[in-house]
Design a protein around this motif. Structure first.
Motif, PDB file in Angstrom:
ATOM      1  N   ASP A  92      -1.949   2.647  -3.321  1.00 61.55           N
ATOM      2  CA  ASP A  92      -3.508   2.616  -3.620  1.00 61.55           C
ATOM      3  C   ASP A  92      -3.655   1.709  -2.280  1.00 61.55           C
ATOM      4  O   ASP A  92      -2.863   0.911  -1.902  1.00 61.55           O
ATOM      5  CB  ASP A  92      -3.842   1.552  -4.741  1.00 61.55           C
ATOM      6  CG  ASP A  92      -5.003   1.386  -4.996  1.00 61.55           C
ATOM      7  OD1 ASP A  92      -5.891   1.104  -4.024  1.00 61.55           O
ATOM      8  OD2 ASP A  92      -5.399   1.506  -6.024  1.00 61.55           O
ATOM      9  N   PRO A 105      -4.036  -2.449  -3.394  1.00 59.01           N
ATOM     10  CA  PRO A 105      -3.067  -2.647  -4.686  1.00 59.01           C
ATOM     11  C   PRO A 105      -3.471  -3.989  -5.228  1.00 59.01           C
ATOM     12  O   PRO A 105      -3.843  -4.968  -4.691  1.00 59.01           O
ATOM     13  CB  PRO A 105      -1.621  -2.775  -3.917  1.00 59.01           C
ATOM     14  CG  PRO A 105      -1.777  -2.868  -2.510  1.00 59.01           C
ATOM     15  CD  PRO A 105      -3.296  -2.440  -2.051  1.00 59.01           C
ATOM     16  N   ARG A 136       0.889  -1.313   0.118  1.00 63.39           N
ATOM     17  CA  ARG A 136      -0.153   0.031  -0.174  1.00 63.39           C
ATOM     18  C   ARG A 136       0.889   1.317   0.036  1.00 63.39           C
ATOM     19  O   ARG A 136       0.377   2.299  -0.401  1.00 63.39           O
ATOM     20  CB  ARG A 136      -1.137  -0.001   1.164  1.00 63.39           C
ATOM     21  CG  ARG A 136      -2.163  -0.882   1.002  1.00 63.39           C
ATOM     22  CD  ARG A 136      -2.967  -0.902   2.552  1.00 63.39           C
ATOM     23  NE  ARG A 136      -2.164  -1.528   3.406  1.00 63.39           N
ATOM     24  CZ  ARG A 136      -2.594  -1.785   4.833  1.00 63.39           C
ATOM     25  NH1 ARG A 136      -3.777  -1.312   5.070  1.00 63.39           N
ATOM     26  NH2 ARG A 136      -1.708  -2.086   5.662  1.00 63.39           N
TER      27      ARG A 136
END
Ligand code: GTP
Length: 354
Positions: free
Chosen positions: A161, A164, A141
């Protein structure tokens, strides 16, 4: 076929301040030598002896230490950016110093145990325009992710993100076909990760991933720096500059009381003195420091000429050069002490930037 190596070392290293106020990040002492030495010696070991440093911040520190590279068995040249051009701009800026058709580009603050010869061979065999070394992390992440297809072609460069799509991340090592480097715009800042690689994918270039399962760490934060330094001392991270790995590394002129405990891959810098009963675990203590009796230092970086008085406790701290930590002071949780600051005896029992 010859291979050139470019090492990007022009960043400000803000996450490692205040240590990077006096030395650029790749020149901070790590397991007894400036960090970059480990990489330069690994290149020589792999037979890659033409090395170009892309410098900017504190460029003279690299020139003074490495010179023409002959002391390290390589042919080394520094190319300076007057103003930092970013990672892509830094690669473009060294183009005139390159000689070979294959160019390896390294982030100068990553330690990577990949077999460099195999990485270059794989790049040539697939005839890719660019090959990116990828590594897997437990929690992706915090990183940009790089998904690949079944043939190893890179599909995208994704920003950080919370969910991910892959645990594969960019390991900060690339193999470029020489001519691709000339396509990076000159004379302005460019990010290789945000601009160059996504642009190459859009233009249909053949960009491949090469997954390594060997050692990898980015030394950019204090926590990673101390862990990486300990990994080098213990031989978990491979380096020709650490011929005899062990639980601790004492540099020449260090004087350590037989009643002190030093372990966890700690380094005690040249001419540093450590008193009886001091307990130093997984830490990097630089040169000419004084660590008094009974001081406890865990997972911390202690700068040059720092004095730590009796009974002080440092946990997960960064202590700038020439600081003085008074008797009984306790600092934890990522506290940073600025160079030259004197903390009086018993005055502080909390953490923050001081
Ligand atoms: P932080 O400020 O803590 O993020 O560190 P940094 O400035 O080193 O940035 P980062 O860790 O993202 O950089 C990755 C690698 O690229 C490091 O080895 C940097 O020295 C290098 N680098 C970053 N920016 C530049 C630049 O503008 N020019 C050159 N030549 N190298 C750079």
């Amino acid at each position: 076929m010859a291979t050139d190596a470019v090492i990007l070392v022009g960043g400000f290293g803000t996450r490692l301040r205040p240590l990077t106020l006096s030395a650029p990040k790749p020149m901070l002492p790590t397991a007894g030598v400036p960090f970059l030495t480990h990489l330069v010696l690994r290149l020589r070991e792999a037979g890659i002896t033409h090395v170009v440093l892309g410098t900017s911040y504190r460029a003279e520190v690299f020139e003074d230490y490495f010179g023409d590279g002959s002391r390290f068995g390589v042919d080394l040249r520094c190319v300076v950016e007057k103003e930092a051009l970013g990672t892509g701009g830094g690669i473009r800026n060294v183009a005139s110093a390159l000689r070979a058709d294959t160019v390896l580009v390294f982030n100068g603050d990553n330690m990577i145990g990949v077999d460099l010869v195999d990485f270059v061979e794989s790049h040539r065999k697939t005839d890719a325009d660019v090959t990116l070394c990828l590594t897997r992390v437990e929690d992706a992440r915090a990183y940009g992710c790089v998904p690949t297809d079944a043939d190893g072609r890179v599909e995208a460069f994704l920003e950080k993100d919370p969910n991910p799509v892959t645990d594969q991340i960019n390991a900060g090592l690339y193999a470029f076909k020489r001519r691709l480097i000339d396509t990076i715009p000159a004379g302005r800042p460019v990010s290789v990760e945000k601009e160059t690689f996504p642009g190459l994918l859009r233009s249909g270039a053949d960009v491949r991933g090469y997954l390594t399962t060997g050692y990898w760490r980015d030394f950019g934060t204090p926590a990673d720096f101390v862990q990486g330094s300990a990994d080098l001392v213990r031989g978990v991270a491979p380096s020709p500059a650490v011929p005899r790995p062990g639980e601790r590394l004492l540099m020449p002129g260090a004087s350590v009381s037989p009643k002190a405990k030093i372990y966890g891959g700690s380094t005690i810098g040249a001419r540093t003195a450590v008193g009886a009963g001091a307990d130093i675990d997984g830490s990097a203590v630089f040169e000419d420091a004084r660590i008094a009796a009974g001081a406890v230092i865990r997972r911390s970086i202690v700068g040059n000429r720092v004095t730590v008085h009796p009974g002080a406790l440092l946990e997960d701290c960064v202590i700038g050069d020439d600081a003085v930590i008074g008797a009984g002071i306790e600092l934890r949780y990522g506290a940073r002490v600025w160079p030259g600051v004197h903390l009086a005896e018993g005055s502080i029992r909390f953490s923050s930037d001081l």
